[in-house]
Scaffold this motif. Structure first.
Motif, mmCIF file in Angstrom:
data_model
loop_
_atom_site.group_PDB
_atom_site.id
_atom_site.type_symbol
_atom_site.label_atom_id
_atom_site.label_comp_id
_atom_site.label_asym_id
_atom_site.label_seq_id
_atom_site.Cartn_x
_atom_site.Cartn_y
_atom_site.Cartn_z
ATOM 1 N N LEU A 1 0.822 -1.210 0.000
ATOM 2 C CA LEU A 1 0.000 0.000 0.000
ATOM 3 C C LEU A 1 0.856 1.260 0.000
ATOM 4 N N SER A 2 1.872 1.296 0.850
ATOM 5 C CA SER A 2 2.680 2.516 0.964
ATOM 6 C C SER A 2 3.533 2.751 -0.275
ATOM 7 N N LEU A 3 4.137 1.708 -0.809
ATOM 8 C CA LEU A 3 4.952 1.893 -2.017
ATOM 9 C C LEU A 3 4.088 2.241 -3.224
ATOM 10 N N ASN A 4 2.904 1.649 -3.301
ATOM 11 C CA ASN A 4 1.988 1.996 -4.382
ATOM 12 C C ASN A 4 1.585 3.467 -4.295
ATOM 13 N N ALA A 5 1.314 3.954 -3.085
ATOM 14 C CA ALA A 5 0.937 5.360 -2.917
ATOM 15 C C ALA A 5 2.062 6.288 -3.355
ATOM 16 N N ILE A 6 3.282 5.994 -2.934
ATOM 17 C CA ILE A 6 4.429 6.829 -3.300
ATOM 18 C C ILE A 6 4.629 6.820 -4.815
ATOM 19 N N ASN A 7 4.565 5.638 -5.419
ATOM 20 C CA ASN A 7 4.731 5.543 -6.875
ATOM 21 C C ASN A 7 3.585 6.231 -7.611
ATOM 22 N N SER A 8 2.373 6.136 -7.085
ATOM 23 C CA SER A 8 1.218 6.780 -7.710
ATOM 24 C C SER A 8 1.313 8.298 -7.623
ATOM 25 N N VAL A 9 1.765 8.810 -6.491
ATOM 26 C CA VAL A 9 1.962 10.255 -6.352
ATOM 27 C C VAL A 9 2.942 10.744 -7.408
ATOM 28 N N ASP A 10 4.005 9.975 -7.620
ATOM 29 C CA ASP A 10 5.003 10.344 -8.628
ATOM 30 C C ASP A 10 4.422 10.260 -10.037
ATOM 31 N N LEU B 1 3.407 22.916 -4.570
ATOM 32 C CA LEU B 1 2.653 22.172 -5.570
ATOM 33 C C LEU B 1 1.542 23.030 -6.152
ATOM 34 N N THR B 2 1.167 22.711 -7.374
ATOM 35 C CA THR B 2 0.003 23.373 -7.958
ATOM 36 C C THR B 2 -1.246 22.845 -7.260
ATOM 37 N N GLN B 3 -2.347 23.550 -7.416
ATOM 38 C CA GLN B 3 -3.592 23.089 -6.791
ATOM 39 C C GLN B 3 -4.004 21.731 -7.332
ATOM 40 N N GLU B 4 -3.824 21.513 -8.619
ATOM 41 C CA GLU B 4 -4.164 20.217 -9.207
ATOM 42 C C GLU B 4 -3.305 19.103 -8.612
ATOM 43 N N GLN B 5 -2.004 19.357 -8.455
ATOM 44 C CA GLN B 5 -1.127 18.360 -7.841
ATOM 45 C C GLN B 5 -1.561 18.075 -6.401
ATOM 46 N N LYS B 6 -1.883 19.126 -5.657
ATOM 47 C CA LYS B 6 -2.330 18.950 -4.269
ATOM 48 C C LYS B 6 -3.577 18.069 -4.215
ATOM 49 N N ASN B 7 -4.511 18.319 -5.126
ATOM 50 C CA ASN B 7 -5.750 17.542 -5.158
ATOM 51 C C ASN B 7 -5.482 16.063 -5.420
ATOM 52 N N VAL B 8 -4.640 15.780 -6.416
ATOM 53 C CA VAL B 8 -4.329 14.393 -6.761
ATOM 54 C C VAL B 8 -3.578 13.720 -5.616
ATOM 55 N N VAL B 9 -2.591 14.422 -5.060
ATOM 56 C CA VAL B 9 -1.811 13.869 -3.951
ATOM 57 C C VAL B 9 -2.722 13.543 -2.772
ATOM 58 N N GLN B 10 -3.657 14.429 -2.466
ATOM 59 C CA GLN B 10 -4.540 14.189 -1.331
ATOM 60 C C GLN B 10 -5.412 12.964 -1.532
ATOM 61 N N VAL B 11 -5.950 12.786 -2.712
ATOM 62 C CA VAL B 11 -6.764 11.601 -2.993
ATOM 63 C C VAL B 11 -5.926 10.338 -2.777
ATOM 64 N N LEU B 12 -4.703 10.349 -3.256
ATOM 65 C CA LEU B 12 -3.844 9.169 -3.137
ATOM 66 C C LEU B 12 -3.436 8.905 -1.694
ATOM 67 N N LEU B 13 -3.113 9.954 -0.944
ATOM 68 C CA LEU B 13 -2.708 9.770 0.448
ATOM 69 C C LEU B 13 -3.895 9.399 1.339
ATOM 70 N N LEU C 1 1.093 9.876 -11.132
ATOM 71 C CA LEU C 1 -0.179 10.527 -11.445
ATOM 72 C C LEU C 1 -0.215 12.017 -11.124
ATOM 73 N N ALA C 2 0.580 12.449 -10.133
ATOM 74 C CA ALA C 2 0.588 13.871 -9.769
ATOM 75 C C ALA C 2 1.863 14.560 -10.234
ATOM 76 N N GLY C 3 2.845 13.778 -10.667
ATOM 77 C CA GLY C 3 4.109 14.366 -11.080
ATOM 78 C C GLY C 3 4.883 14.960 -9.908
ATOM 79 N N VAL C 4 4.694 14.373 -8.727
ATOM 80 C CA VAL C 4 5.323 14.873 -7.506
ATOM 81 C C VAL C 4 6.224 13.780 -6.933
#
Length: 114
Positions: A40-49, A76-88, A51-54
């Motif tokens: 779960l944690s590695l998937n989240a980190i990889n997904s943030v990178d 982060l841009t607002q869009e990046q923040k939104n995507v990161v929050q969903v993933l976290l 899908l959010a480019g972060v």
């Protein structure tokens, strides 16, 4: 026991998480709780990178008790923040689900920074 702490800022946004310890729910390499937390944690980190480019800032030590800390920066841009929050938030929900089934092996908490 695995302990996970999620840190929220004043706005309620997760900006960092820290996971440490080992579950001890099975033999090394066969511990389903550790496997679930790792996946779960590695998937989240990889997904943030991906899908959010972060790229999250990460500290890890898998040998001395198991330790993973990951955080995001404020630039982060607002869009990046939104995507990161969903993933976290998804990571938090997933870990809380593991905790519901295996309370003796994992403890998850959330702290709001003031």
């Amino acid at each position: 026991m695995i302990k996970g702490i999620f840190y929220r800022n004043e706005s309620g946004m997760i900006h960092q998480f820290c996971i440490s310890g080992h579950a001890g729910a099975g033999e090394y390499g066969e511990d389903i709780v550790c496997a679930a937390v790792s996946a779960l944690s590695l998937n989240a980190i990889n997904s943030v990178d991906s899908l959010a480019g972060v790229t999250m800032q990460i500290e890890a030590d898998h040998e001395n008790g198991g330790f993973l800390q990951a955080s995001i920066t404020d630039d982060l841009t607002q869009e990046q923040k939104n995507v990161v929050q969903v993933l976290l938030e998804s990571l938090l929900l997933g870990l809380e689900s593991v905790q519901e089934e295996y309370q003796q092996y994992i403890q998850i908490q959330t702290i709001t920074n003031h």
